[in-house]
Design a protein around this motif. Structure first.
Motif, PDB file in Angstrom:
ATOM      1  N   GLN A 199       0.825  -1.205   0.000  1.00 26.48           N
ATOM      2  CA  GLN A 199       0.000   0.000   0.000  1.00 26.48           C
ATOM      3  C   GLN A 199       0.868   1.268   0.000  1.00 26.48           C
ATOM      4  O   GLN A 199       1.824   1.381   0.765  1.00 26.48           O
ATOM      5  CB  GLN A 199      -0.911   0.013   1.226  1.00 26.48           C
ATOM      6  CG  GLN A 199      -1.743   1.273   1.383  1.00 26.48           C
ATOM      7  CD  GLN A 199      -2.683   1.481   0.205  1.00 26.48           C
ATOM      8  OE1 GLN A 199      -3.471   0.596  -0.130  1.00 26.48           O
ATOM      9  NE2 GLN A 199      -2.594   2.636  -0.436  1.00 26.48           N
TER      10      GLN A 199
ATOM     11  N   LEU B 276       0.614   3.380  -5.408  1.00 21.17           N
ATOM     12  CA  LEU B 276      -0.311   2.298  -5.757  1.00 21.17           C
ATOM     13  C   LEU B 276      -1.724   2.853  -5.959  1.00 21.17           C
ATOM     14  O   LEU B 276      -2.442   2.419  -6.874  1.00 21.17           O
ATOM     15  CB  LEU B 276      -0.315   1.222  -4.672  1.00 21.17           C
ATOM     16  CG  LEU B 276      -1.264   0.046  -4.919  1.00 21.17           C
ATOM     17  CD1 LEU B 276      -0.924  -0.678  -6.230  1.00 21.17           C
ATOM     18  CD2 LEU B 276      -1.227  -0.938  -3.753  1.00 21.17           C
TER      19      LEU B 276
ATOM     20  N   THR C  48      -3.714   2.399  -9.420  1.00 26.31           N
ATOM     21  CA  THR C  48      -5.023   1.744  -9.451  1.00 26.31           C
ATOM     22  C   THR C  48      -6.068   2.619 -10.127  1.00 26.31           C
ATOM     23  O   THR C  48      -6.873   2.147 -10.946  1.00 26.31           O
ATOM     24  CB  THR C  48      -5.462   1.384  -8.026  1.00 26.31           C
ATOM     25  OG1 THR C  48      -4.485   0.521  -7.427  1.00 26.31           O
ATOM     26  CG2 THR C  48      -6.810   0.685  -8.024  1.00 26.31           C
TER      27      THR C  48
ATOM     28  N   LYS D 204      -9.702  -5.223  -6.799  1.00 24.00           N
ATOM     29  CA  LYS D 204      -8.629  -5.271  -5.811  1.00 24.00           C
ATOM     30  C   LYS D 204      -9.101  -5.962  -4.549  1.00 24.00           C
ATOM     31  O   LYS D 204     -10.304  -6.053  -4.269  1.00 24.00           O
ATOM     32  CB  LYS D 204      -8.083  -3.877  -5.509  1.00 24.00           C
ATOM     33  CG  LYS D 204      -8.964  -2.981  -4.669  1.00 24.00           C
ATOM     34  CD  LYS D 204      -8.219  -1.682  -4.334  1.00 24.00           C
ATOM     35  CE  LYS D 204      -9.070  -0.779  -3.439  1.00 24.00           C
ATOM     36  NZ  LYS D 204      -8.351   0.470  -3.080  1.00 24.00           N
TER      37      LYS D 204
ATOM     38  N   SER E  51      -7.402  -7.146  -0.327  1.00 29.59           N
ATOM     39  CA  SER E  51      -6.279  -7.090   0.606  1.00 29.59           C
ATOM     40  C   SER E  51      -5.484  -8.389   0.529  1.00 29.59           C
ATOM     41  O   SER E  51      -6.012  -9.445   0.163  1.00 29.59           O
ATOM     42  CB  SER E  51      -6.780  -6.886   2.036  1.00 29.59           C
ATOM     43  OG  SER E  51      -7.403  -8.081   2.501  1.00 29.59           O
TER      44      SER E  51
ATOM     45  N   VAL F 272      -3.325  -5.931  -2.391  1.00 35.09           N
ATOM     46  CA  VAL F 272      -2.713  -4.836  -1.643  1.00 35.09           C
ATOM     47  C   VAL F 272      -2.206  -5.365  -0.302  1.00 35.09           C
ATOM     48  O   VAL F 272      -2.989  -5.827   0.538  1.00 35.09           O
ATOM     49  CB  VAL F 272      -3.724  -3.692  -1.419  1.00 35.09           C
ATOM     50  CG1 VAL F 272      -3.058  -2.531  -0.695  1.00 35.09           C
ATOM     51  CG2 VAL F 272      -4.309  -3.231  -2.752  1.00 35.09           C
TER      52      VAL F 272
END
Length: 527
Positions: free
Chosen positions: A311, A315, A319, A379, A381, A404
């Motif tokens: 992160q 980024l 994105t 996306k 995590s 991420v």
């Protein structure tokens, strides 16, 4: 030139199977031509003739094999716009892409001709006798690679020329000295008919044994299953999905004799964005990867389906820009209605998974055409990704998932959770790479090709290329399906011990009449 009959031993043959036609996947309309599905008798006859041809073809000589391969390339070139137009119509791929693929197909045929003609690929190793060695004399032992027998090749859906009837699998098998039986992909039978015609012409012009080539149609699975299980089949080459590849492996396990099954079954091809490059040029990276994700409607086994980074503000900018570019990407026809439906289903299913956020999908859809791809990027995590195996499954199409991570340790954990891959890519400033040795070592352990500051789409056909990887990317990570190394799938080593020189293959004779590189008493030499 589009003959819908099966080719058995370089001869057009009537069979009793169910006929079918090709469709234009962009319109859903039937194309000209009816293609007769093969039957059990056709399979048996093709393998009988291939087995007979092998007795001649395996020792036919490098010059004649090379001439055959070059003749195939010449005959394909002569088909010109007729072949290009039919392949574009059956695949939905643009003419420019097919033109390039035709060049790749003829180029790799000539590349294997050069390999065969030079001859050193047989890996000749000679350890001369040592009759006075104490305490025991040593025998004269000489080893080289020899072809294994008839090879079954399955045409691939996404490369109607380069991974089909005269593609890399066929070219490398013929180069090794093995006859080939091609099971045509039902999505492009007319394209296959044209290329089969070219191979027939080349075989006739160069005096090849007729059983060196056969080509069978089938709009289902019966012919492919019989080919894999037939005891006269000695190897199988397949490029396609994990489901399809595993089905062939299971069929092979039902045989009485074990044979190699070389399956290339796809990959999600992780891309790691390291901080220095990501923060320096997020927009440039986004443009590069939007183009790679959507190239050919995402229908490459090397499509970048996974992007991982820690992160950062860089980024976030990457994105946002990637989402903007994906949203404005026009739709394109997918290869078949089945592939389109599978993409729709899998992408919808994964977007319903917990923790996933859709970043963007294409808003530019050609409603006048059918089977249109909808590019998408989402996306999640790193923690969610690691805990949910479904998120690391391949989605064949213009799709990518951004993972991420909170920190480098979490990024490494996400990479360690991955299965075998065809490629892995690192986008980085060279100065920052020494900080990521654990990450880089992990990538090397799970992939066949590690790329620095590029994109995975695009596979160079050359001697150094490795196109394969640990399972499930491929069934045997020791081999490649692209480049001259592909020939080693269809050979085995044989040693000759204490034979008179005149009775040995030329590659192993003392005078080295073929002038190839050999390892003699642990030294590489042409002497």
């Amino acid at each position: 030139m589009i003959n819908g009959n099966n080719i058995i031993a370089c001869t057009y043959t009537d069979v009793d199977g169910t006929a079918f036609s090709a469709i234009d996947p962009s319109t859903g309309e039937l194309l000209d031509g009816s293609f007769a599905g093969a039957d059990s008798d056709a399979v048996n006859e093709a393998l009988k003739q291939a087995t007979e041809a092998f007795k001649v073809y395996r020792t036919i000589g490098a010059e004649r094999k090379a001439g055959f391969l070059r003749a195939i390339a010449e005959q394909i070139t002569l088909l010109g716009e007729t072949l290009i137009g039919r392949a574009a119509a059956e695949s939905g791929l643009p003419v420019g892409r097919i033109t390039g693929e035709m060049g790749r197909t003829t180029g790799q045929l000539r590349m294997f001709a050069d390999l065969v003609e030079e001859g050193s690929w047989v890996d000749a190793v000679i350890d001369e006798a040592q009759p006075d060695r104490v305490p025991m004399p040593r025998s004269d032992i000489r080893r080289m690679l020899v072809p294994i027998g008839p090879v079954v090749v399955f045409g691939a859906s996404n490369f109607p020329l380069a991974f089909s009837v005269a593609g890399g699998d066929t070219a490398s098998a013929l180069a090794s000295g093995c006859p080939v039986i091609v099971k045509v992909h039902p999505a492009h039978p007319g394209t296959s008919a044209l290329v089969g015609y070219a191979i027939n012409k080349a075989a006739e012009a160069t005096g090849m044994p007729k059983g060196v080539f056969s080509m069978l149609y089938d709009n289902g699975y019966a012919v492919g299953a019989q080919l894999v299980k037939h005891e006269q089949t000695k190897a199988v080459a397949f490029t396609g999905s994990l489901k399809g590849g595993m089905a062939l492996i299971k069929l092979a396990q039902e045989r009485e004799s074990i044979i190699p099954i070389f399956t290339e079954m796809g990959s999600i091809n992780p891309v790691i964005l390291l901080p220095a490059m990501l923060n320096a040029d997020p927009a440039g990276l986004a443009a590069k990867y939007a183009a790679s994700i959507t190239l050919g409607a995402g229908q490459f086994c090397t499509n970048p389906g996974l992007i991982l980074a820690v992160q950062s503000e860089g980024l976030n900018r990457f994105t946002a820009e990637l989402g903007r570019l994906i949203a404005t990407t026009p739709s394109a026809a997918m290869l078949t209605p089945g592939i389109w439906q599978n993409y729709q289903t899998l992408s919808s299913e994964v977007l319903s998974e917990d923790g996933l956020e859709l970043i963007a999908k294409s808003d530019v859809i050609n409603t006048a055409k059918v089977n249109q791809s909808v590019a998408a990027v989402a996306k999640v995590s790193a923690l969610e990704f690691i805990s949910n195996k479904k998120l690391s499954e391949e989605i064949f199409g213009p799709w990518s998932l951004i993972v991420v991570a909170d920190d480098v340790a979490q990024l490494e954990q996400a990479i360690q959770s991955l299965e075998g891959q065809l490629t892995a890519t690192v986008m980085a400033d060279r100065e920052e790479l020494p900080q990521y040795t654990v990450l880089l070592d992990t990538l090397t352990a799970i992939t066949g090709r590690v790329i620095l500051n590029g994109v995975p789409t695009g596979v160079e056909v050359c001697a150094a290329m490795q196109h394969g990887g640990p399972f499930p990317a491929a069934s045997d990570s020791r081999f490649t399906s692209v480049g001259t190394g592909a020939v080693y799938r269809f050979v085995r080593p044989v040693a000759w011990q204490d034979w008179e020189d005149s009775l040995l293959p030329p590659e192993l004779q003392a005078s080295n009449p073929l002038n190839i590189w050999r390892q003699v008493n642990n030294n590489w030499t042409k002497a």
